[in-house]
Each structure stands twice: as C-alpha cells, then as structure tokens.
Enzyme design. Structure first.
Site, short mmCIF file in Angstrom:
data_model
loop_
_atom_site.label_atom_id
_atom_site.label_comp_id
_atom_site.label_asym_id
_atom_site.label_seq_id
_atom_site.Cartn_x
_atom_site.Cartn_y
_atom_site.Cartn_z
N GLU A 111 0.84 -1.20 0.00
CA GLU A 111 0.00 0.00 0.00
C GLU A 111 0.87 1.25 0.00
O GLU A 111 1.91 1.30 0.68
CB GLU A 111 -0.91 0.00 1.23
N ASP A 113 0.02 5.40 0.48
CA ASP A 113 -1.09 6.26 0.88
C ASP A 113 -0.77 7.75 0.81
O ASP A 113 0.32 8.18 1.19
CB ASP A 113 -1.45 6.00 2.36
N GLU A 115 -3.24 10.66 2.52
CA GLU A 115 -4.49 10.84 3.25
C GLU A 115 -4.59 12.26 3.80
O GLU A 115 -3.67 12.72 4.49
CB GLU A 115 -4.59 9.84 4.40
N GLN A 128 -1.03 13.11 5.37
CA GLN A 128 0.02 12.15 5.67
C GLN A 128 0.27 11.23 4.49
O GLN A 128 -0.59 11.04 3.63
CB GLN A 128 -0.31 11.33 6.91
N THR A 129 1.49 10.68 4.44
CA THR A 129 1.82 9.62 3.50
C THR A 129 2.25 8.41 4.30
O THR A 129 2.74 8.52 5.42
CB THR A 129 2.96 10.04 2.54
N ASN A 130 2.06 7.24 3.70
CA ASN A 130 2.46 6.00 4.39
C ASN A 130 2.81 4.95 3.35
O ASN A 130 2.36 5.02 2.19
CB ASN A 130 1.34 5.50 5.30
N ARG A 139 4.90 -2.11 11.09
CA ARG A 139 6.02 -1.20 10.94
C ARG A 139 5.56 -0.01 10.09
O ARG A 139 5.94 0.15 8.93
CB ARG A 139 7.21 -1.90 10.29
N ARG A 141 5.19 3.48 8.39
CA ARG A 141 6.20 4.39 7.86
C ARG A 141 5.54 5.73 7.51
O ARG A 141 5.80 6.32 6.48
CB ARG A 141 6.86 3.78 6.62
N ASP A 205 -12.92 9.20 14.84
CA ASP A 205 -12.24 8.69 16.03
C ASP A 205 -10.74 8.95 16.03
O ASP A 205 -10.10 8.80 17.07
CB ASP A 205 -12.52 7.18 16.18
N ARG A 288 9.79 5.00 19.05
CA ARG A 288 9.11 3.94 18.31
C ARG A 288 10.11 2.98 17.68
O ARG A 288 9.93 1.76 17.72
CB ARG A 288 8.23 4.58 17.23
#
Length: 342
Positions: A111, A113, A115, A128-130, A139, A141, A205, A288
């Site tokens: 994936e 992303d 968003e 955000q990107t992931n 994990r 990112r 949420d 993290r």
C-alpha cells in the site's frame, strides 16, 4: 503598522520564493477518462460523474461516503489526479488517494497512501503519506505535513511514483518524500501489482487532532472533486508469477524518466518543504524505532527540528508559532508534540 507591513511583505516574498523553487516542468502524461479508468468501490449514490468524463465527485453525508478504484491493477507506475478538498468545516473527514492490493492479498498486501486528515476552517490543512509492503502494517512508515496552500480553493495535483527501486510522493510538481529501496527492507518494499483507490469517509475517532474534532453533518454533503486522472503503468495480473515482457520495458522507461530522478533544484525544494512543513516522521521517532528503519536517511537539520517522538519542536528560540499563508491570510499553528494525539 510599518512593522506589520514589513512582516507581511517578508512572508509574502518568502512564499513566492518557495513556490518558485518548488516549480518544475509539468508532468507530460495523457489523462484517463473516468468511465474507462475506474469503477465504483462503494457509495454509488454519492458518486457524481460529469459529461466530459474528466471530472468526478465523491460525496459524504450522514448515510455513506463513497469511493472508486481503478479498473486494472498495475505493475508499478505513476498515479496522479488533481483534487479539490471539501471547504469550511471538514474535521473528522478523511480523503484518501492510494494504491493497494489488499483485495487480492489480504494478509500480505502492499500500500502507498496519501491521506488528508480533515480540517477546521482557518487552520492549515494536514495530510500524511504512508508505505506498507507485504503486510508490514506493524512497521508503519507514516509522515505528516502541512500544506502551503488552501486545497479547498482550487485543484492541486497529488501523485505517487512507484518503480521497483524508488517511491516518490509529489504535491503539484514538488517531490515531498522519496523512498529508495534498500536490500535490508526485504518484503517491506511494495512489489506486487496494485490498483489505485480514492475514498471519502468518516474517521472521527482519529483523523483530526487525534479524534478531538468530530465530523459535523450540519456541513454535509462533504464534496471532494477529482480531475485529470493519470493511470500510467503496465496493466498486470497479480496472480501471474512472471511479469509480461512489455511490462518490463514500460518499467524501465519509467525508471529512466525525469520523474524517477530528483534533480538538484527539486531536491532543494524537497528539503525546504520537509524542513518547513513536515511535522512528524517515523525516521526520527526514536521512541518507536530505536534504530531507524533501513530506508531512513537522517538529515541533521531535521534531526534538530524534531524531538525524540519524531514531532516538530515548538520554536522557543524565536518565541512564536509557525505561520502559514492560507487563502490570502496568514494563519498560525502551534508546533509542539501535542498537536496530534494519535
């Protein structure tokens, strides 16, 4: 008054300079008609198509959101659209533009992303990107940023370049994030054919300030508009073990293109964007990940600007909040570690 005018002029010139530095020649790809390029994912009644077949809207109301997906999966490629986000109050609303193969590989999906995390009018927009590869959801990112413009006033291009060696996220013609494949990443680097998706949905949420601000359907319908869709890649069957020969040729062409190589000016623009507008990065989140993940390239300047949680520090030395130009006005955003609670 002179001091105020001087400050306004300074920020205006800085904004113009940044835009100049971030401008490169536009990407030369033909657009794809929505009727042939995508199909309904969900919320058919909230998908609005237009006669020219170059524009599509997704609506969210109190009953349902909506989404579309590309009709094909692609063995790497360049995926782009101009997007105009919902105006006014849109807290709790997520607009996502992403590639995935989760329908085919539910336990080992890949994936990429982009968003958008909803907004309160007058605040800078956050997104955000992931990246996930081979089901590596444990994990995460993710990186989070502010936009340097108001994405509700006009459409802007958001793009994902994905080759077998590099992933680059673009806003307009600005590269904002680059991931270069490292051998140590193993299956964490996305490798299986993916489709493009776009959705709008209620994520009250968690989306806006960690769920502090919820969706308010008094402002519904929430409308996101897509134009200039680009699906540039080799159509592929994800269950085929051998990639077609013509896919290999198209992939090589993409790798050799200007898109896949960030030039000196673009790299400078990317560094400036990340220094000014990025407010979280997993690469700097030592709580993290005590040891940064293999693809992380640590920038010493960013290291000083982000704390041990990977979040932007409040600029105590200058004694003021960050200020952003949005719709002709400067707005402020506190840059401390509590700006998101998620």
């Amino acid at each position: 008054m002179d001091k105020l005018n001087h400050r306004f002029t300074f920020h205006l010139l800085l904004h113009i300079l940044l835009l100049h530095l971030l401008s490169v020649s536009g990407f030369d790809f033909s657009t794809t008609p929505f009727s042939s390029g995508v199909s309904t994912l969900f919320g058919e009644s909230n998908i609005f198509r237009f006669k020219d077949d170059r524009k599509l809207q997704l609506h969210l109301n109190q009953y349902t959101g909506a989404g579309f997906k590309s009709s094909q999966l692609y063995d790497h490629g360049f995926f782009s659209a101009k997007i105009k986000l919902p105006p006014d109050y849109s807290a709790g609303i997520v607009v996502a533009f992403y590639t995935t193969n989760q329908d085919v590989f539910p336990k080992t999906h890949d994936e990429l992303d982009i968003e958008f995390l909803g907004n309160i009018k007058g605040k800078p927009w956050r997104f955000q990107t992931n990246v996930y590869g081979n089901g590596s959801t444990s994990r995460g990112r993710e990186e989070r940023y502010y936009l340097w413009f108001d994405p509700t006033k006009s459409s802007h291009s958001y793009s994902i370049l994905w080759t077998n060696q590099t992933i680059i996220f673009y806003v307009d013609d600005v590269p904002i994030r680059e991931i270069v494949k490292q051998e140590e990443m193993g299956g964490d680097f996305p490798a299986k054919p993916m489709a493009l998706y776009a959705t709008i949905w209620d994520a009250s949420d968690w989306a806006t300030s960690g769920g502090k601000y919820k969706a308010n359907y008094k402002f519904a319908p929430f409308v996101v508009e897509f134009t200039d869709l680009v699906l540039q890649g080799c159509k592929a069957d994800p269950l085929e073990e051998v990639v077609a020969e013509d896919c290999g040729a198209q992939r090589d062409q993409l790798i050799a293109s200007d898109l896949a190589t960030i030039g000196e000016k673009q790299r400078l623009a990317m560094r400036r964007f990340r220094a000014k507008y990025m407010y979280y990065s997993y690469c700097y989140d030592t709580q993290r990940y005590a040891t940064p993940l293999p693809e992380c390239v640590i920038d010493t300047e960013l290291r000083q600007m982000l704390n041990e949680k990977g979040r932007a520090k409040f600029d105590e030395r200058r004694g003021r909040r960050r200020r952003f130009r949005n719709g002709g006005q400067f707005i402020e955003a506190k840059n401390d570690e509590n700006q998101d609670d998620d």
